[in-house]
Design a protein around this motif. Structure first.
Motif, mmCIF file in Angstrom:
data_model
loop_
_atom_site.group_PDB
_atom_site.id
_atom_site.type_symbol
_atom_site.label_atom_id
_atom_site.label_comp_id
_atom_site.label_asym_id
_atom_site.label_seq_id
_atom_site.Cartn_x
_atom_site.Cartn_y
_atom_site.Cartn_z
ATOM 1 N N LEU A 1 37.716 43.288 35.945
ATOM 2 C CA LEU A 1 38.581 42.515 37.028
ATOM 3 C C LEU A 1 39.604 41.669 36.505
ATOM 4 O O LEU A 1 40.700 41.766 36.931
ATOM 5 N N GLU A 2 39.430 40.975 35.098
ATOM 6 C CA GLU A 2 40.521 40.182 34.625
ATOM 7 C C GLU A 2 41.531 41.220 34.102
ATOM 8 O O GLU A 2 42.763 40.797 34.120
ATOM 9 N N SER A 3 41.141 42.382 33.668
ATOM 10 C CA SER A 3 42.113 43.288 33.112
ATOM 11 C C SER A 3 42.948 44.061 34.097
ATOM 12 O O SER A 3 44.027 44.088 33.890
ATOM 13 N N LEU A 4 42.307 44.036 35.460
ATOM 14 C CA LEU A 4 42.883 44.315 36.425
ATOM 15 C C LEU A 4 43.710 43.569 37.189
ATOM 16 O O LEU A 4 44.790 44.003 37.946
ATOM 17 N N GLU A 5 43.676 42.514 36.723
ATOM 18 C CA GLU A 5 44.372 41.280 37.356
ATOM 19 C C GLU A 5 44.096 41.293 38.836
ATOM 20 O O GLU A 5 45.228 41.053 39.715
ATOM 21 N N GLN A 6 42.871 41.323 39.306
ATOM 22 C CA GLN A 6 42.672 41.358 40.904
ATOM 23 C C GLN A 6 41.380 40.590 40.997
ATOM 24 O O GLN A 6 40.572 40.663 40.073
ATOM 25 N N LYS A 7 41.347 40.189 42.246
ATOM 26 C CA LYS A 7 40.103 39.381 42.666
ATOM 27 C C LYS A 7 39.209 40.485 43.641
ATOM 28 O O LYS A 7 40.107 41.156 44.466
ATOM 29 N N CYS A 8 38.126 40.472 43.350
ATOM 30 C CA CYS A 8 37.367 41.672 44.295
ATOM 31 C C CYS A 8 35.647 41.030 44.159
ATOM 32 O O CYS A 8 35.111 40.468 43.354
#
Length: 310
Positions: A251-258
């Motif tokens: 999720l950190e690599s995608l720079e998104q919150k999920c």
């Protein structure tokens, strides 16, 4: 490596060799690829020759006689715990029987060839302690783990009875671009394509992740430095990472919150915790080089390109 090696690699179109074949080619290996995939799916640019065969095929006898390899790396076969549980017969034939056939062909037609078997940490099941050493009791909890253990015993048999040079590498959790299965792919494709992230287990299950390029480096070290007397090596990094921690990295690599959730169900055959003691492999010159955070970022970028084209 000091001298170029002529290597036969069966299963060369699979995940491992999408990254490993270029490595061996760059190291000056002359690689003969064997796989059931059509040539357009094989890494032909990194192969000296390619044979499209469904092993065990009698044509392999001629290949070994006419162009005997110095090294045979065996990575063909099934690699799914789940499928081994649902279809143990197919797993047995694709892993155990195939390994026997290859060892026997080498014994008859290329007895000087060194044989490296890609085994699995699945032979340990749920280890009695961590980090797990090669000397710990093996206790598989899946048909896949049992069949890999049988293959290791076959390697030892052909070393002790027929003098064939063999070694087995118990790979922990392999990953890298090209792998479209297992936990890292599952996390990435769900995080990219869904608004929530529902994963199996509790999140506290752990693994020791080893990048495909480090697998290639380990194989090179074994070929050059191992005694090849039927011995076994753990192949991991020595770092234990929980699935929750891995998902957080993604999720950190995608720079998104999920929103992350776990269903609490551990599938049959899946161990709870893994961490490798790799001191034995280190003693002959291997050191892992791909940090997990860097490897996960590369995998996430590849996965995103595969799923959404960006």
């Amino acid at each position: 490596m000091k001298n170029a090696q002529k290597a036969s690699i069966d299963g060369c179109s699979g995940f491992y060799w999408s990254l490993c074949c270029p490595f061996f080619s760059e190291q000056g290996w002359s690689v003969i690829g064997i796989d059931s995939s059509p040539p357009e799916n094989a890494p032909l640019s990194n192969l000296a020759a390619y044979h499209c065969l469904q092993l065990p095929d009698p044509k392999l006898n001629n290949i070994l006689q006419e162009n005997p390899p110095q090294v045979c790396i065996h990575c063909a076969g099934r690699a799914s715990v789940g499928l081994s549980v649902s279809d143990p017969v197919a797993d047995f034939y694709a892993n155990t029987v195939l390994t026997f056939e290859l060892l026997n062909r080498l014994h008859m037609y290329a007895p000087d060839c060194r044989f490296i078997f890609l085994s699995s940490a699945a032979v340990y099941g749920n280890p009695e302690s961590l980090p797990v050493r090669e000397t710990q009791t093996v206790a598989p909890i899946s048909p896949y783990g049992f069949h890999k253990l049988m293959c290791e015993q076959l390697c030892l048999e052909f070393t002790k009875i027929y003098g064939l040079s063999t070694a087995s590498l118990r790979i922990f959790s392999a990953y890298g671009p090209g792998l479209r299965r297992q936990v890292l792919w599952d996390i990435c494709q769900k995080a990219i394509t869904q608004s929530s992230l529902l994963l199996q287990g509790t999140g506290q299950e752990s693994r020791d992740f080893i990048h495909a390029l480090d697998i290639a480096r380990a194989l090179s070290v074994v070929v050059e430095s191992a005694p090849m007397e039927g011995e076994i090596y753990n192949l991991g990094t020595g770092r234990e990472v929980t699935i929750y921690e891995l998902a957080t990295m993604v999720l950190e690599s995608l720079e998104q919150k999920c929103q992350m959730q776990f269903d609490g169900v551990v599938p049959t055959g899946n161990p709870l915790n893994w961490q490798a003691d790799i001191s034995k492999l280190k003693s002959i010159g291997f050191t892992p080089t791909v940090e997990l955070e860097r490897g996960v970022k590369t995998f996430v970028n590849w996965c995103r390109a595969e799923l959404v084209g960006v």
